[in-house]
Scaffold this motif. Structure first.
Motif, PDB file in Angstrom:
ATOM      1  N   ARG A 247     -31.872  96.148  21.825  1.00  0.00           N
ATOM      2  CA  ARG A 247     -32.341  97.464  21.386  1.00  0.00           C
ATOM      3  C   ARG A 247     -31.278  98.252  20.630  1.00  0.00           C
ATOM      4  O   ARG A 247     -31.606  98.995  19.700  1.00  0.00           O
ATOM      5  N   VAL A 248     -30.009  98.133  21.051  1.00  0.00           N
ATOM      6  CA  VAL A 248     -28.950  98.955  20.459  1.00  0.00           C
ATOM      7  C   VAL A 248     -27.682  98.130  20.314  1.00  0.00           C
ATOM      8  O   VAL A 248     -27.448  97.190  21.083  1.00  0.00           O
ATOM      9  N   PRO A 249     -26.820  98.465  19.327  1.00  0.00           N
ATOM     10  CA  PRO A 249     -25.551  97.746  19.170  1.00  0.00           C
ATOM     11  C   PRO A 249     -24.550  98.206  20.224  1.00  0.00           C
ATOM     12  O   PRO A 249     -24.234  99.389  20.331  1.00  0.00           O
ATOM     13  N   VAL A 250     -24.049  97.270  21.003  1.00  0.00           N
ATOM     14  CA  VAL A 250     -23.084  97.588  22.053  1.00  0.00           C
ATOM     15  C   VAL A 250     -22.012  96.507  22.097  1.00  0.00           C
ATOM     16  O   VAL A 250     -22.224  95.369  21.674  1.00  0.00           O
ATOM     17  N   GLY A 251     -20.867  96.871  22.641  1.00  0.00           N
ATOM     18  CA  GLY A 251     -19.770  95.929  22.804  1.00  0.00           C
ATOM     19  C   GLY A 251     -19.953  95.086  24.048  1.00  0.00           C
ATOM     20  O   GLY A 251     -20.987  95.145  24.723  1.00  0.00           O
ATOM     21  N   PRO A 252     -18.972  94.307  24.397  1.00  0.00           N
ATOM     22  CA  PRO A 252     -19.059  93.433  25.562  1.00  0.00           C
ATOM     23  C   PRO A 252     -18.995  94.225  26.869  1.00  0.00           C
ATOM     24  O   PRO A 252     -18.631  95.395  26.894  1.00  0.00           O
ATOM     25  N   GLY A 253     -19.358  93.547  27.951  1.00  0.00           N
ATOM     26  CA  GLY A 253     -19.225  94.132  29.273  1.00  0.00           C
ATOM     27  C   GLY A 253     -20.421  94.931  29.752  1.00  0.00           C
ATOM     28  O   GLY A 253     -20.336  95.620  30.773  1.00  0.00           O
ATOM     29  N   VAL A 254     -21.547  94.853  29.058  1.00  0.00           N
ATOM     30  CA  VAL A 254     -22.744  95.590  29.481  1.00  0.00           C
ATOM     31  C   VAL A 254     -23.433  94.838  30.604  1.00  0.00           C
ATOM     32  O   VAL A 254     -23.746  93.652  30.468  1.00  0.00           O
ATOM     33  N   VAL A 255     -23.668  95.499  31.726  1.00  0.00           N
ATOM     34  CA  VAL A 255     -24.340  94.852  32.861  1.00  0.00           C
ATOM     35  C   VAL A 255     -25.829  95.142  32.885  1.00  0.00           C
ATOM     36  O   VAL A 255     -26.603  94.466  33.578  1.00  0.00           O
ATOM     37  N   GLY A 256     -26.266  96.150  32.151  1.00  0.00           N
ATOM     38  CA  GLY A 256     -27.683  96.500  32.121  1.00  0.00           C
ATOM     39  C   GLY A 256     -27.853  97.890  31.554  1.00  0.00           C
ATOM     40  O   GLY A 256     -26.961  98.426  30.885  1.00  0.00           O
ATOM     41  N   GLY A 257     -28.995  98.483  31.832  1.00  0.00           N
ATOM     42  CA  GLY A 257     -29.246  99.825  31.320  1.00  0.00           C
ATOM     43  C   GLY A 257     -30.646 100.272  31.655  1.00  0.00           C
ATOM     44  O   GLY A 257     -31.329  99.678  32.499  1.00  0.00           O
ATOM     45  N   ALA A 258     -31.066 101.320  30.985  1.00  0.00           N
ATOM     46  CA  ALA A 258     -32.420 101.844  31.179  1.00  0.00           C
ATOM     47  C   ALA A 258     -32.912 102.405  29.857  1.00  0.00           C
ATOM     48  O   ALA A 258     -32.139 102.962  29.065  1.00  0.00           O
ATOM     49  N   TRP A 259     -34.197 102.247  29.635  1.00  0.00           N
ATOM     50  CA  TRP A 259     -34.849 102.820  28.461  1.00  0.00           C
ATOM     51  C   TRP A 259     -35.710 103.976  28.923  1.00  0.00           C
ATOM     52  O   TRP A 259     -36.512 103.832  29.866  1.00  0.00           O
ATOM     53  N   LEU A 260     -35.536 105.144  28.276  1.00  0.00           N
ATOM     54  CA  LEU A 260     -36.317 106.341  28.586  1.00  0.00           C
ATOM     55  C   LEU A 260     -37.276 106.574  27.427  1.00  0.00           C
ATOM     56  O   LEU A 260     -36.912 107.198  26.419  1.00  0.00           O
ATOM     57  N   PRO A 261     -38.493 106.068  27.498  1.00  0.00           N
ATOM     58  CA  PRO A 261     -39.365 106.019  26.315  1.00  0.00           C
ATOM     59  C   PRO A 261     -39.883 107.367  25.841  1.00  0.00           C
ATOM     60  O   PRO A 261     -40.329 107.473  24.689  1.00  0.00           O
ATOM     61  N   LEU A 262     -39.856 108.413  26.663  1.00  0.00           N
ATOM     62  CA  LEU A 262     -40.438 109.690  26.261  1.00  0.00           C
ATOM     63  C   LEU A 262     -39.506 110.529  25.391  1.00  0.00           C
ATOM     64  O   LEU A 262     -39.949 111.493  24.764  1.00  0.00           O
ATOM     65  N   ASP A 263     -38.235 110.184  25.337  1.00  0.00           N
ATOM     66  CA  ASP A 263     -37.286 110.978  24.558  1.00  0.00           C
ATOM     67  C   ASP A 263     -37.535 110.792  23.057  1.00  0.00           C
ATOM     68  O   ASP A 263     -38.064 109.766  22.618  1.00  0.00           O
ATOM     69  N   VAL A 264     -37.125 111.800  22.284  1.00  0.00           N
ATOM     70  CA  VAL A 264     -37.328 111.759  20.839  1.00  0.00           C
ATOM     71  C   VAL A 264     -36.029 112.113  20.134  1.00  0.00           C
ATOM     72  O   VAL A 264     -35.084 112.599  20.744  1.00  0.00           O
ATOM     73  N   ARG A 265     -36.028 111.888  18.836  1.00  0.00           N
ATOM     74  CA  ARG A 265     -34.909 112.300  17.985  1.00  0.00           C
ATOM     75  C   ARG A 265     -35.436 113.088  16.793  1.00  0.00           C
ATOM     76  O   ARG A 265     -36.475 112.751  16.232  1.00  0.00           O
ATOM     77  N   VAL A 266     -34.712 114.144  16.444  1.00  0.00           N
ATOM     78  CA  VAL A 266     -34.974 114.893  15.221  1.00  0.00           C
ATOM     79  C   VAL A 266     -33.663 114.982  14.446  1.00  0.00           C
ATOM     80  O   VAL A 266     -32.601 114.626  14.955  1.00  0.00           O
ATOM     81  N   ASP A 267     -33.760 115.451  13.216  1.00  0.00           N
ATOM     82  CA  ASP A 267     -32.554 115.718  12.424  1.00  0.00           C
ATOM     83  C   ASP A 267     -32.257 117.200  12.572  1.00  0.00           C
ATOM     84  O   ASP A 267     -32.944 118.044  11.987  1.00  0.00           O
ATOM     85  N   PRO A 268     -31.228 117.576  13.341  1.00  0.00           N
ATOM     86  CA  PRO A 268     -30.994 119.002  13.581  1.00  0.00           C
ATOM     87  C   PRO A 268     -30.650 119.778  12.325  1.00  0.00           C
ATOM     88  O   PRO A 268     -30.864 120.987  12.264  1.00  0.00           O
ATOM     89  N   ARG A 269     -30.138 119.083  11.313  1.00  0.00           N
ATOM     90  CA  ARG A 269     -29.781 119.774  10.071  1.00  0.00           C
ATOM     91  C   ARG A 269     -31.015 120.134   9.256  1.00  0.00           C
ATOM     92  O   ARG A 269     -30.939 120.938   8.329  1.00  0.00           O
ATOM     93  N   GLN A 270     -32.128 119.515   9.607  1.00  0.00           N
ATOM     94  CA  GLN A 270     -33.376 119.786   8.898  1.00  0.00           C
ATOM     95  C   GLN A 270     -34.396 120.501   9.772  1.00  0.00           C
ATOM     96  O   GLN A 270     -35.193 121.316   9.280  1.00  0.00           O
ATOM     97  N   ALA A 271     -34.387 120.240  11.077  1.00  0.00           N
ATOM     98  CA  ALA A 271     -35.486 120.656  11.942  1.00  0.00           C
ATOM     99  C   ALA A 271     -35.650 122.169  12.017  1.00  0.00           C
ATOM    100  O   ALA A 271     -36.753 122.699  11.828  1.00  0.00           O
ATOM    101  N   VAL A 272     -34.555 122.900  12.318  1.00  0.00           N
ATOM    102  CA  VAL A 272     -34.712 124.346  12.495  1.00  0.00           C
ATOM    103  C   VAL A 272     -35.099 125.020  11.187  1.00  0.00           C
ATOM    104  O   VAL A 272     -35.864 126.003  11.193  1.00  0.00           O
ATOM    105  N   HIS A 273     -34.609 124.511  10.065  1.00  0.00           N
ATOM    106  CA  HIS A 273     -34.977 125.104   8.776  1.00  0.00           C
ATOM    107  C   HIS A 273     -36.450 124.825   8.459  1.00  0.00           C
ATOM    108  O   HIS A 273     -37.139 125.694   7.905  1.00  0.00           O
TER     109      HIS A 273
END
Length: 377
Positions: free
Chosen positions: A130-156
């Motif tokens: 899912r994402v680029p990571v270095g060595p030593g990762v034992v696992g993780g979690a995906w939080l599917p409800l989160d979103v991303r916006v462009d803050p430099r564009q969103a408020v305007h």
């Protein structure tokens, strides 16, 4: 020569006058317009330039708890609507939390058990898919409800959309005095049914006693924009084990104190600078990385380059990159206090509203309707 009486002229009038055109102020404007209210927004700069444009653009809904989780849940619906109606860039890409140690994964296991499918555990291989990571990762979690916006564009984009719905903006206009039913500005007086002061970390500029009682300080962040070292599209926001120390939903997990103790013992410098090691990818492909946290009522004006070196080194290690090429550096500032939300009524018909926990983008659109409910009552 300008007559003194000219300063008594009426500049405008509205059901709701909002001081501050950052995301918290705009959230109140959105909620007010939805109720059919007339709205005026007063902003001291010619556009929003504060914390609302200097962040990761990360709607970190799932990792909140308590009132913040309630506000975040409502805000998510509002963000999805605004993405369509205001034309702002938004991706429902979720968040990947990377665990590089067993105690980090243990916190994620406990967290996932409390969130009824809102956190999906991943092994190391699925994290790397899912994402680029270095060595030593034992696992993780995906939080599917989160979103991303462009803050430099969103408020305007939200401000432009509000203007199209009749909201009147007075840019480059300072609010000098707030009274019940009246806001006196650098350009004249504005009659107000109610007033919302959404001035972020500058509450003490207007209501110093209130700010002192709340223990309000300024939190200064160091953040950077770097070239993506892998040339790979990264959909989700990416958090790390250091992030598990900072968000309420993780802090409530029984194993989190042991993780904190371990990181403080092994990485005292990084925990001492309040490192929240994370990154998001901008629409242009660059990465926003960070961030550090320092607290003071009046921060020193001088930036310590050592903070940037730590962020760059740890981000490179997380990404599995030899080095990172810096495009931009900046200082973010937001309000901080023990209570994550400062909501106060210093006088009738006036509310001071500040998100004092660095999660304004995540919660403001859910918080604002409740503030207006309180004013209406």
């Amino acid at each position: 020569m300008t007559s003194h009486l000219s300063w008594d002229r009426s500049l405008d009038a509205a059901d709701l006058v909002i001081v501050g055109a950052g995301v918290v102020g705009l959230a109140h404007a959105v909620a007010a317009v939805d109720r059919g209210m007339s709205v005026v927004v007063v902003e001291r700069d010619e556009r929003a330039v504060g914390a609302s444009v200097r962040n990761f653009g990360h709607g970190c809904f799932t990792a909140q708890d308590g009132a913040a989780l309630r506000y975040a849940t409502a805000a998510r619906t509002a963000w999805l609507r605004l993405a369509k109606e205001a034309g702002l860039w938004l991706e429902e890409s979720g968040t990947v939390v990377v665990a590089r140690a067993d105690d980090e994964y243990a916190v994620l296991e406990e967290f996932a058990a409390t969130r009824d499918g809102q956190a999906v555990l991943l092994d190391g291989g699925r994290v790397a898919e899912r994402v680029p990571v270095g060595p030593g990762v034992v696992g993780g979690a995906w939080l599917p409800l989160d979103v991303r916006v462009d803050p430099r564009q969103a408020v305007h984009a939200i401000a432009a959309w509000l203007a199209g719905r009749g909201v009147r903006f007075h840019w480059a206009t300072s609010a000098h005095l707030v009274e019940p039913g009246l806001v006196t500005t650098s350009r004249g007086r504005i009659r107000a049914g109610n007033v919302v002061m959404a001035v972020g970390h500058d509450v003490d500029r207007h209501f110093p006693d209130l700010a002192e009682r709340a223990g309000l300080r300024r939190c200064v962040l160091r953040m950077l924009r770097v070239a993506d070292p892998h040339g790979r599209r990264v959909g989700p926001a990416v958090l790390s084990g250091f992030s598990l120390l900072r968000y309420g939903g993780f802090r409530s997990c029984p194993t989190q104190p042991a993780l904190r103790a371990r990181l403080e013992a092994e990485q005292p410098v990084l925990t001492g600078i309040g490192l929240n090691l994370m990154f998001t990818q901008r629409p242009d492909g660059d990465l926003t990385i960070g961030d550090t946290h320092g607290y003071a009522v009046t921060p020193e004006p001088f930036d310590d380059d050592e903070l940037d070196r730590h962020v760059l080194a740890e981000s490179a290690r997380l990404l599995g990159a030899d080095r990172l090429v810096v495009r931009e550096r900046w200082r973010g500032v937001y309000a901080s206090a023990a209570d994550p939300f400062l909501i106060a009524a210093p006088m009738p018909g006036v509310r001071v509203v500040s998100v004092t926990s660095g999660i304004g983008m995540t919660t403001a659109l859910g918080l604002a309707p409740e503030v207006l409910d309180d004013l209406a009552a």
